[in-house]
Design an enzyme around this catalytic site. Structure first.
Site, PDB file in Angstrom:
ATOM      1  N   SER A 141       0.818  -1.208   0.000  1.00  0.00           N
ATOM      2  CA  SER A 141       0.000   0.000   0.000  1.00  0.00           C
ATOM      3  C   SER A 141       0.851   1.257   0.000  1.00  0.00           C
ATOM      4  O   SER A 141       0.350   2.330  -0.253  1.00  0.00           O
ATOM      5  CB  SER A 141      -0.922   0.001   1.218  1.00  0.00           C
ATOM      6  OG  SER A 141      -0.207  -0.318   2.375  1.00  0.00           O
ATOM      7  N   HIS A 162      -2.979  -3.140  -6.298  1.00  0.00           N
ATOM      8  CA  HIS A 162      -3.351  -2.673  -4.960  1.00  0.00           C
ATOM      9  C   HIS A 162      -4.861  -2.750  -4.769  1.00  0.00           C
ATOM     10  O   HIS A 162      -5.616  -1.984  -5.381  1.00  0.00           O
ATOM     11  CB  HIS A 162      -2.838  -1.241  -4.735  1.00  0.00           C
ATOM     12  CG  HIS A 162      -3.075  -0.762  -3.340  1.00  0.00           C
ATOM     13  ND1 HIS A 162      -3.442   0.514  -3.048  1.00  0.00           N
ATOM     14  CD2 HIS A 162      -3.013  -1.411  -2.153  1.00  0.00           C
ATOM     15  CE1 HIS A 162      -3.588   0.642  -1.740  1.00  0.00           C
ATOM     16  NE2 HIS A 162      -3.337  -0.519  -1.180  1.00  0.00           N
ATOM     17  N   GLU A 174      -5.848  -0.583  -7.954  1.00  0.00           N
ATOM     18  CA  GLU A 174      -4.858   0.300  -8.576  1.00  0.00           C
ATOM     19  C   GLU A 174      -3.819  -0.593  -9.244  1.00  0.00           C
ATOM     20  O   GLU A 174      -3.192  -1.424  -8.578  1.00  0.00           O
ATOM     21  CB  GLU A 174      -4.200   1.188  -7.516  1.00  0.00           C
ATOM     22  CG  GLU A 174      -5.169   2.216  -6.938  1.00  0.00           C
ATOM     23  CD  GLU A 174      -4.580   3.041  -5.802  1.00  0.00           C
ATOM     24  OE1 GLU A 174      -4.921   4.226  -5.699  1.00  0.00           O
ATOM     25  OE2 GLU A 174      -3.792   2.499  -4.998  1.00  0.00           O
ATOM     26  N   ASN A 212      -4.294   6.007  -1.346  1.00  0.00           N
ATOM     27  CA  ASN A 212      -3.658   6.217  -0.039  1.00  0.00           C
ATOM     28  C   ASN A 212      -2.949   7.563   0.077  1.00  0.00           C
ATOM     29  O   ASN A 212      -2.848   8.123   1.159  1.00  0.00           O
ATOM     30  CB  ASN A 212      -2.676   5.080   0.275  1.00  0.00           C
ATOM     31  CG  ASN A 212      -3.410   3.850   0.786  1.00  0.00           C
ATOM     32  OD1 ASN A 212      -4.588   3.914   1.102  1.00  0.00           O
ATOM     33  ND2 ASN A 212      -2.722   2.735   0.856  1.00  0.00           N
TER      34      ASN A 212
HETATM   35  N1  3HC Z   1     -17.522  -9.849   2.687  1.00  0.00           N
HETATM   36  C1  3HC Z   1     -18.772  -9.897   2.236  1.00  0.00           C
HETATM   37  N2  3HC Z   1     -19.719  -8.989   2.528  1.00  0.00           N
HETATM   38  C2  3HC Z   1     -19.374  -7.976   3.343  1.00  0.00           C
HETATM   39  C3  3HC Z   1     -18.067  -7.848   3.865  1.00  0.00           C
HETATM   40  C4  3HC Z   1     -17.121  -8.834   3.503  1.00  0.00           C
HETATM   41  N3  3HC Z   1     -15.871  -8.809   3.945  1.00  0.00           N
HETATM   42  N4  3HC Z   1     -18.016  -6.723   4.628  1.00  0.00           N
HETATM   43  C5  3HC Z   1     -19.232  -6.161   4.581  1.00  0.00           C
HETATM   44  N5  3HC Z   1     -20.050  -6.920   3.820  1.00  0.00           N
HETATM   45  C6  3HC Z   1     -21.439  -6.663   3.501  1.00  0.00           C
HETATM   46  C7  3HC Z   1     -22.334  -6.853   4.728  1.00  0.00           C
HETATM   47  O1  3HC Z   1     -22.756  -8.188   4.839  1.00  0.00           O
HETATM   48  C8  3HC Z   1     -23.491  -5.924   4.424  1.00  0.00           C
HETATM   49  O2  3HC Z   1     -24.432  -6.555   3.604  1.00  0.00           O
HETATM   50  P1  3HC Z   1     -25.997  -6.128   3.710  1.00  0.00           P
HETATM   51  O3  3HC Z   1     -26.036  -4.671   3.348  1.00  0.00           O
HETATM   52  O4  3HC Z   1     -26.660  -6.988   2.706  1.00  0.00           O
HETATM   53  O5  3HC Z   1     -26.362  -6.411   5.111  1.00  0.00           O
HETATM   54  C9  3HC Z   1     -22.848  -4.822   3.587  1.00  0.00           C
HETATM   55  O6  3HC Z   1     -21.584  -5.295   3.152  1.00  0.00           O
HETATM   56  C10 3HC Z   1     -22.651  -3.596   4.407  1.00  0.00           C
HETATM   57  O7  3HC Z   1     -21.915  -3.948   5.563  1.00  0.00           O
HETATM   58  P2  3HC Z   1     -22.260  -3.425   7.015  1.00  0.00           P
HETATM   59  O8  3HC Z   1     -23.745  -3.232   7.155  1.00  0.00           O
HETATM   60  O9  3HC Z   1     -21.589  -4.329   7.986  1.00  0.00           O
HETATM   61  O10 3HC Z   1     -21.514  -2.044   7.152  1.00  0.00           O
HETATM   62  P3  3HC Z   1     -21.395  -0.839   6.140  1.00  0.00           P
HETATM   63  O11 3HC Z   1     -22.685  -0.516   5.505  1.00  0.00           O
HETATM   64  O12 3HC Z   1     -20.653   0.223   6.865  1.00  0.00           O
HETATM   65  O13 3HC Z   1     -20.430  -1.376   4.973  1.00  0.00           O
HETATM   66  C11 3HC Z   1     -18.192  -1.295   4.291  1.00  0.00           C
HETATM   67  C12 3HC Z   1     -19.195  -1.891   5.260  1.00  0.00           C
HETATM   68  C13 3HC Z   1     -18.423  -1.892   2.890  1.00  0.00           C
HETATM   69  C14 3HC Z   1     -16.827  -1.725   4.805  1.00  0.00           C
HETATM   70  C15 3HC Z   1     -18.359   0.276   4.242  1.00  0.00           C
HETATM   71  O14 3HC Z   1     -18.386   0.787   5.535  1.00  0.00           O
HETATM   72  C16 3HC Z   1     -17.249   0.964   3.488  1.00  0.00           C
HETATM   73  O15 3HC Z   1     -17.245   1.002   2.287  1.00  0.00           O
HETATM   74  N6  3HC Z   1     -16.280   1.542   4.245  1.00  0.00           N
HETATM   75  C17 3HC Z   1     -15.134   2.203   3.679  1.00  0.00           C
HETATM   76  C18 3HC Z   1     -14.076   1.189   3.404  1.00  0.00           C
HETATM   77  C19 3HC Z   1     -12.848   1.805   2.799  1.00  0.00           C
HETATM   78  O16 3HC Z   1     -12.717   2.999   2.622  1.00  0.00           O
HETATM   79  N7  3HC Z   1     -11.901   0.936   2.480  1.00  0.00           N
HETATM   80  C20 3HC Z   1     -10.615   1.358   1.973  1.00  0.00           C
HETATM   81  C21 3HC Z   1      -9.661   1.388   3.087  1.00  0.00           C
HETATM   82  S1  3HC Z   1      -8.052   1.892   2.556  1.00  0.00           S
HETATM   83  C22 3HC Z   1      -7.334   0.470   2.025  1.00  0.00           C
HETATM   84  O17 3HC Z   1      -7.877  -0.599   2.084  1.00  0.00           O
HETATM   85  C23 3HC Z   1      -5.985   0.594   1.427  1.00  0.00           C
HETATM   86  C24 3HC Z   1      -4.943  -0.066   2.245  1.00  0.00           C
HETATM   87  O18 3HC Z   1      -3.762  -0.075   1.505  1.00  0.00           O
HETATM   88  C25 3HC Z   1      -4.681   0.632   3.551  1.00  0.00           C
END
Ligand code: 3HC
Length: 314
Positions: A141, A162, A174, A212
């Site tokens: 990352s 990524h 990415e 990032n």
């Molecule tokens: N596998 C399958 N389904 C999943 C899951 C997974 N790992 N995680 C969440 N879900 C599903 C849930 O079952 C839920 O389904 P439903 O709507 O049918 O009930 C749906 O996704 C929504 O989940 P939640 O209700 O638990 O919670 P949210 O609505 O908050 O969604 C999220 C979760 C998709 C993680 C959302 O909060 C999100 O998009 N957050 C931002 C994540 C983000 O920005 N990620 C990037 C981080 S930076 C990075 O990764 C880079 C690295 O290099 C650091």
């Protein structure tokens, strides 16, 4: 006259061209997610980590995630959902020796610890045993793809892939190319990203690539805002969710990514560019990491997750 079997062009005997078998190294959250989406797209996956115990946990996580997906995708036909989960998991074999298993891979994706030396050491070893056509990719990352690729003699078949957490949900990949990455390699990495259901974007090999580079300073600015006492943690997060439409606030997101990961990224960038104020160390982050408060995975970060995690277990 029928063509003799021996006169058939070689392509009739060679396996289907392109990426059919992927070696994913690292069974943590990112590696498991990459293995999962690759297997769900019908490709054979070999997932590697240091012990079968770790790999067992990876497979449990993959199965839980697949069950969530199946319950929605096959809501009308639970039997089909069960088959989808079973067939996807069957596509994944788990092993502990990357070198022994590198020979048959068309693509090797590395998602191990975020440090240069182990990544270089791994790729250097794999370079000696992998097939000539095998493409190497790192899911780093924040480290330089070019520097990692230096450990190999296949810089033309090297790039960054990524993914974002949680991999099964986040649509972006990415695709990072270094100066030596060939067009064919870049195109194969972009095609692979599409096959696993993602949207690829092209990135240069710059610190943090696109996401990032914007996201980490944003999260760190939220921590600095908290340190100054400008607003409470809950209010900062609510503001960005409701005022900017982000699915998570910056502090919850930092907890989700892992505070140790955030610290490693920002410290690495600070070392490379100490005059950039956006990369300067953040005291509260350092303190939380020292105390073992690493965010969601440890049960405590900017927010407390222990109660929610215990309720989930019951
Ligand atoms: N596998 C399958 N389904 C999943 C899951 C997974 N790992 N995680 C969440 N879900 C599903 C849930 O079952 C839920 O389904 P439903 O709507 O049918 O009930 C749906 O996704 C929504 O989940 P939640 O209700 O638990 O919670 P949210 O609505 O908050 O969604 C999220 C979760 C998709 C993680 C959302 O909060 C999100 O998009 N957050 C931002 C994540 C983000 O920005 N990620 C990037 C981080 S930076 C990075 O990764 C880079 C690295 O290099 C650091």
């Amino acid at each position: 006259m029928a063509t003799s079997m021996f006169l058939q062009p070689a392509r009739f005997f060679s396996k289907k061209a392109g990426i059919n078998h992927v070696l994913v190294i690292g069974g943590g959250l990112m590696g498991s997610g990459i293995a999962q989406v690759t297997a769900a797209a019908g490709m054979k996956v070999t997932l590697v980590d240091q012990s079968q115990d770790i790999l067992k946990k990876s497979l449990t996580g993959i199965e839980q995630s697949l069950n969530k997906i199946a319950s929605k995708k096959f809501a009308d036909d639970p039997q089909k959902g069960k088959e989808f989960v079973k067939n996807t998991v069957c596509q994944i074999e788990t092993v502990t020796d990357p070198e022994q298993n590198a020979r048959h891979a068309d693509l090797i994706v590395e998602a191990i610890v975020e440090r240069m030396e182990p990544k270089q050491a791994l790729f250097s070893k794999l370079d000696k045993v992998a097939a000539n056509h095998t493409i190497f990719a790192s899911n780093t990352s924040s480290l330089s793809i070019s520097e990692i690729a230096c450990a190999t003699k296949r810089k033309d078949r090297f790039g960054g892939l990524h993914f974002f957490s949680p991999v099964p949900m986040m649509k972006l990949v990415e695709v990072v190319r270094i100066a030596e990455t060939s067009d064919d390699t870049f195109n194969q990495l972009a095609d692979f990203s599409k096959r696993v259901g993602k949207v690829p974007v092209a990135c240069k090999d710059t610190p943090g690539f696109i996401v990032n580079r914007l996201l980490v300073p944003y999260m760190m600015e939220a921590v600095r805002m908290l340190e100054r006492g400008d607003a409470k943690a809950e209010d900062i997060d609510t503001a960005m969710k409701l005022g900017a439409g982000y699915p998570m606030g910056p502090l919850e997101l930092a907890d989700f990514v892992g505070l140790d990961v955030c610290k490693m990224i920002i410290d690495g960038w600070h070392k490379g560019d100490p005059n950039q104020p956006l990369f300067s160390p953040v005291k509260t982050l350092d303190k939380l990491v020292t105390e073992g408060k690493l965010g969601r995975k440890s049960g405590q970060g900017f927010f407390d997750y222990k109660a929610a995690q215990q309720a989930k277990k019951k």
